[in-house]
Design an enzyme around this catalytic site. Structure first.
Site, short mmCIF file in Angstrom:
data_model
loop_
_atom_site.label_atom_id
_atom_site.label_comp_id
_atom_site.label_asym_id
_atom_site.label_seq_id
_atom_site.Cartn_x
_atom_site.Cartn_y
_atom_site.Cartn_z
N HIS A 54 0.86 -1.20 0.10
CA HIS A 54 0.02 0.05 -0.10
C HIS A 54 0.84 1.45 0.01
O HIS A 54 2.20 1.16 0.10
CB HIS A 54 -1.10 -0.01 1.22
CG HIS A 54 -0.35 -0.04 2.56
ND1 HIS A 54 0.21 -1.10 3.00
CD2 HIS A 54 -0.48 0.99 3.70
CE1 HIS A 54 0.85 -0.87 4.41
NE2 HIS A 54 0.40 0.56 4.71
N HIS A 56 1.21 3.75 2.06
CA HIS A 56 1.82 4.52 3.15
C HIS A 56 3.54 4.62 3.04
O HIS A 56 4.15 3.59 2.61
CB HIS A 56 1.47 4.20 4.48
CG HIS A 56 -0.10 4.35 4.66
ND1 HIS A 56 -0.85 3.38 5.60
CD2 HIS A 56 -0.95 5.33 4.09
CE1 HIS A 56 -2.17 3.92 5.73
NE2 HIS A 56 -2.12 4.84 4.93
N ASP A 58 6.01 4.11 4.88
CA ASP A 58 6.78 3.32 5.77
C ASP A 58 6.63 1.93 4.95
O ASP A 58 7.26 0.87 5.40
CB ASP A 58 6.17 3.01 7.17
CG ASP A 58 4.91 2.76 7.37
OD1 ASP A 58 4.04 3.16 6.63
OD2 ASP A 58 4.73 1.94 8.40
N HIS A 59 5.85 1.82 3.67
CA HIS A 59 5.99 0.82 3.00
C HIS A 59 6.30 1.00 1.57
O HIS A 59 7.11 0.04 0.86
CB HIS A 59 4.45 0.14 2.90
CG HIS A 59 4.04 -0.29 4.33
ND1 HIS A 59 3.98 -1.72 4.78
CD2 HIS A 59 3.59 0.20 5.31
CE1 HIS A 59 3.78 -1.80 6.08
NE2 HIS A 59 3.29 -0.72 6.28
N HIS A 112 -7.75 -0.42 5.08
CA HIS A 112 -6.50 0.38 5.48
C HIS A 112 -6.28 1.68 4.51
O HIS A 112 -6.20 2.66 5.04
CB HIS A 112 -5.54 -0.42 5.96
CG HIS A 112 -4.35 0.27 6.64
ND1 HIS A 112 -4.45 0.69 7.73
CD2 HIS A 112 -3.05 0.58 6.20
CE1 HIS A 112 -3.26 1.32 8.21
NE2 HIS A 112 -2.39 0.91 7.32
N HIS A 174 4.10 -5.23 10.22
CA HIS A 174 4.71 -4.85 11.40
C HIS A 174 4.75 -5.95 12.52
O HIS A 174 3.91 -6.83 12.51
CB HIS A 174 3.91 -3.61 12.11
CG HIS A 174 3.87 -2.32 11.12
ND1 HIS A 174 4.83 -1.44 11.43
CD2 HIS A 174 3.09 -1.96 10.07
CE1 HIS A 174 4.29 -0.33 10.38
NE2 HIS A 174 3.33 -1.03 9.73
#
Length: 259
Positions: A54, A56, A58-59, A112, A174
């Site tokens: 996705h 975001h 941090d990905h 999400h 995570h």
């Protein structure tokens, strides 16, 4: 097929999926590209693909850099998720391959984020499949409903992912397992499998070891968000349908102050 986990940032996981006969590799959510490239070198693997779950940061935040460092690498991401650096947009049901033996199926698992993709990966028949679930399914938990509804999360978790073969290994985005299981036990305090898994997870973390992978079968027994079809779980949170229950359990989790 070999799968390597690579801890990134504070509590993220990136992954390398390696086809053993050709040594071709895919990186899942490689937010720290140099770390991922170094890991690939150590195991003698050649990076060919990036699988982004996705948008975001941090990905997907490492995608542009990994494209500079590995010329020609293909970056996969959801069609409607506006993934940075994406070269190959995928939708639910899209299939592609890695090396000689690995098949990858894109599963649209929204909530999400609107375009969140989970990647279902299969290899030789004798090997258990794997699914890379990003921030949709965590071990004993699920992602916050940032861009979707309870009905979407129910479909993503309980229908799309819940229908995968029970031995399917679950690799999430995570390391939240200990906290998730502590919360899960506030919903089902008598669930012995949750208690056992929490004890195991605490020992893993004390030894600085990961709690991934889980399996779909384990999640159906220990993840409250995947147990909402059970009338007894609905009753525990004062609901009469699975979608109402998943919404209420998410509300409780969002307001829970435990760790």
């Amino acid at each position: 097929m070999k799968i390597y986990h690579i801890p990134c940032l504070e509590d993220n996981y990136a992954y390398l999926i390696v086809d053993e006969s050709t040594k071709e590799a895919a990186a899942v959510d490689p937010v720290e590209p140099k770390k991922i490239i170094e890991s690939a070198k150590e195991i003698g693997a050649e990076l060919r693909l990036v699988l982004t779950t996705h948008h975001h940061w941090d990905h997907a935040g490492g995608n542009e850099e990994i494209k500079r460092l590995v010329p020609g690498i293909k970056v996969f991401g959801g069609t409607i998720d506006n993934v940075k650096g994406c070269t190959n947009k995928v939708e639910n049901g899209d299939k592609f391959t890695l090396g000689a033996d690995i098949n990858i199926l894109s599963l649209h698992t929204p909530c999400h984020t609107k375009g969140h993709i989970s990647y279902y990966v299969t290899s030789k028949e004798e090997e258990d499949p794997a699914v890379f679930t990003g921030d949709t399914l965590f071990i004993a938990g699920c992602g916050k409903f940032f861009e979707g509804t309870a009905d979407q999360m129910y479909q993503s978790l309980c229908v799309t992912l819940g229908s995968l073969p029970k031995p399917t290994r679950v690799y999430c985005g995570h390391e939240y397992t200990v906290s998730n299981l502590r919360f899960a036990l506030t919903v089902e305090p008598e669930n012995e499998k949750m208690k056992q898994k929490l004890s195991w997870a605490q020992l893993q973390r004390q030894a600085n070891l990961p709690t991934i992978p889980s399996t779909i079968g384990e999640e159906l027994e220990t993840n409250p968000f995947m147990r909402v079809d059970l009338p007894e779980i609905q009753a525990k949170v004062g609901c009469r349908s699975p979608v109402e229950a998943i919404k209420e359990i998410r509300r409780l989790k969002d307001n829970w102050r435990g760790r």
